[in-house]
Write a protein that holds these residues in place. Structure first.
Motif, short mmCIF file in Angstrom:
data_model
loop_
_atom_site.label_atom_id
_atom_site.label_comp_id
_atom_site.label_asym_id
_atom_site.label_seq_id
_atom_site.Cartn_x
_atom_site.Cartn_y
_atom_site.Cartn_z
N LEU A 19 0.82 -1.21 0.00
CA LEU A 19 0.00 0.00 0.00
C LEU A 19 0.86 1.26 0.00
CD1 LEU A 19 -2.97 -0.73 2.46
CD2 LEU A 19 -3.05 -0.53 -0.03
N LEU A 20 1.87 1.28 0.84
CA LEU A 20 2.73 2.46 0.92
C LEU A 20 3.48 2.70 -0.39
CD1 LEU A 20 4.21 2.04 4.52
CD2 LEU A 20 2.49 3.70 3.77
N ILE A 21 3.88 1.62 -1.03
CA ILE A 21 4.64 1.74 -2.27
C ILE A 21 3.73 2.12 -3.44
CG2 ILE A 21 5.97 0.43 -3.98
CD1 ILE A 21 7.09 -1.18 -1.55
N SER A 22 2.56 1.50 -3.51
CA SER A 22 1.68 1.70 -4.67
C SER A 22 0.81 2.94 -4.54
CB SER A 22 0.81 0.47 -4.88
OG SER A 22 -0.04 0.25 -3.76
N ARG A 23 0.28 3.18 -3.35
CA ARG A 23 -0.64 4.30 -3.17
C ARG A 23 0.07 5.60 -2.82
NH1 ARG A 23 -5.35 2.64 -5.56
NH2 ARG A 23 -5.84 0.52 -4.88
N SER A 24 1.04 5.50 -1.90
CA SER A 24 1.77 6.70 -1.49
C SER A 24 2.97 6.99 -2.36
CB SER A 24 2.22 6.56 -0.02
OG SER A 24 1.11 6.37 0.83
N ARG A 25 3.30 6.03 -3.25
CA ARG A 25 4.42 6.18 -4.19
C ARG A 25 5.75 6.41 -3.46
NH1 ARG A 25 3.05 6.31 -9.39
NH2 ARG A 25 0.87 6.66 -9.94
N LEU A 26 5.93 5.71 -2.36
CA LEU A 26 7.20 5.76 -1.65
C LEU A 26 8.17 4.76 -2.27
CD1 LEU A 26 5.92 5.94 2.04
CD2 LEU A 26 6.65 7.82 0.57
N ALA A 27 9.45 4.99 -2.08
CA ALA A 27 10.47 4.12 -2.66
C ALA A 27 10.42 2.74 -2.00
CB ALA A 27 11.84 4.74 -2.49
N PRO A 28 10.39 1.66 -2.79
CA PRO A 28 10.36 0.30 -2.20
C PRO A 28 11.53 0.05 -1.27
CG PRO A 28 9.86 0.21 -4.54
CD PRO A 28 10.29 1.62 -4.25
N PHE A 29 12.69 0.57 -1.60
CA PHE A 29 13.88 0.35 -0.77
C PHE A 29 13.64 0.89 0.64
CE2 PHE A 29 17.94 1.53 1.05
CZ PHE A 29 18.74 0.45 0.75
N ILE A 30 13.12 2.10 0.76
CA ILE A 30 12.90 2.72 2.07
C ILE A 30 11.79 2.02 2.84
CG2 ILE A 30 12.29 4.86 3.25
CD1 ILE A 30 15.06 4.86 1.94
N VAL A 31 10.67 1.75 2.15
CA VAL A 31 9.53 1.13 2.82
C VAL A 31 9.89 -0.24 3.36
CG1 VAL A 31 7.21 0.22 2.46
CG2 VAL A 31 7.84 2.42 1.47
#
Length: 330
Positions: free
Chosen positions: A120-132
């Motif tokens: 959800l954080l990666i797809s919806r919030s567009r955060l970097a997968p590495f950080i999440v």
């Protein structure tokens, strides 16, 4: 004389086929060569006990690599699987006191939820997968320490339970975790190569913007693959706890890098859009053969495994880049 254009010369077409074969099956050829060399060099390599131990120990990493393959094909990365593997094992051992169903479902629920939140954080919030996923890795390790009183408590599994049978039982002389892993890979391969969801996974990894324009549910696909990755890590940890009949807190360190290495060595591109589960399985087996050979030598420290694996991964990534550019030129 015919005034039409001449067909493409066979040279470039043949070179393209060779490049494609090397990119897709190079790891398998390397595995066969490594096994033959180890067989000829060490009398104990091909013994039944060694093969069975290597197969069972490979099963847990392979299950983690299965989920990692889906993530990398979409162009993502998941650094949390090592901690989720350890957490899944501890939760399974803790839950085994309340029955085999709890021992299996609890790690799947918790680790799957972590993967879902990652997605959800990666797809919806567009955060970097590495950080999440790095944050999830630290968080999962923190939960593990809280459950085990800072790692001082080890939960044991009843050896007579059905749950323990999943890890220690054998079918036709082969460990149950191996059969479970084979079944998961067959099902995963069908999903990835033959289902609409698999097509979405490849489309997102190939070009996310183009996939969105074609109507591919990009956000849902990303969320699904990270959830799957969490589920696979939790299941692998549970099976490992059943095999060891205990939830060992120190396991899983660096496993995320092993899984990524196996997937990339197996031919999946880190840039996404290309990959297959059979290659990931071959990558896992190749890493385990290297580890076993180092153990067979005896005089080498286990740290050499990391050196060899890292060097081999670097060679594979360079080769993938070169082969990809060569195919585009041809």
């Amino acid at each position: 004389m015919d005034g039409g254009t001449d067909p493409d010369p066979p040279g470039p077409a043949r070179a393209e086929r060779v490049s494609a074969f090397a990119q897709q099956h190079g790891a398998l050829v390397t595995l066969v060569v490594a096994v033959l060399a180890a067989w000829l060099s060490f009398d104990t390599f091909m013994t039944t006990d060694n093969m069975q131990n290597m197969a069972v120990s490979s099963a847990f990493l392979a299950v983690v690599a299965l989920g990692t393959t889906f993530v990398i094909v979409t162009g993502g990365i998941d650094l949390s699987v090592g901690s989720l593997f350890a957490l899944g094992g501890v939760l399974a051992a803790w839950g085994s006191r309340y029955g085999s169903a709890v021992a299996l479902l609890l790690p799947l629920a918790v680790c799957g939820l972590v993967g879902f939140v990652n997605g959800l954080l990666i797809s919806r919030s567009r955060l970097a997968p590495f950080i999440v996923t790095l944050a999830a890795m630290l968080g999962a390790r923190g939960i593990l320490l809280a459950v085990t009183d800072e790692g001082s408590r080890t939960y044991l599994v009843d050896e007579d339970s059905f749950f323990a049978t999943l890890g220690q039982g054998k079918v036709l002389g082969v460990g149950a975790p191996v059969w479970i892993t084979v079944g998961l890979f067959v099902a995963g391969a069908v999903v990835l190569r033959r289902s609409r969801f698999g097509q979405y996974v490849y489309a997102v990894g190939g070009n996310e913007d183009a996939a969105a324009l074609m109507g591919v549910p990009v956000a849902r696909t990303k969320t699904a693959v990270y959830t799957l990755s969490g589920l696979c890590a939790g299941l692998a940890g549970a099976l490992n706890a059943a095999w060891l009949v205990s939830g060992v807190t120190i396991l899983g360190s660096g496993m995320e890098l092993e899984a990524i290495s196996a997937v990339v060595i197996g031919g999946t591109l880190l840039s996404g859009g290309f990959g297959f589960l059979s290659g990931s399985l071959v990558g896992v087996l190749l890493l385990k053969v290297i580890q076993n050979v180092i153990n067979q030598i005896g005089s080498l420290d286990s740290a050499y495994q990391q050196v060899v694996s890292g060097g081999f991964l670097a060679v594979v990534v360079v080769a993938q880049t070169w082969l990809g550019r060569r195919r585009r030129v041809l």
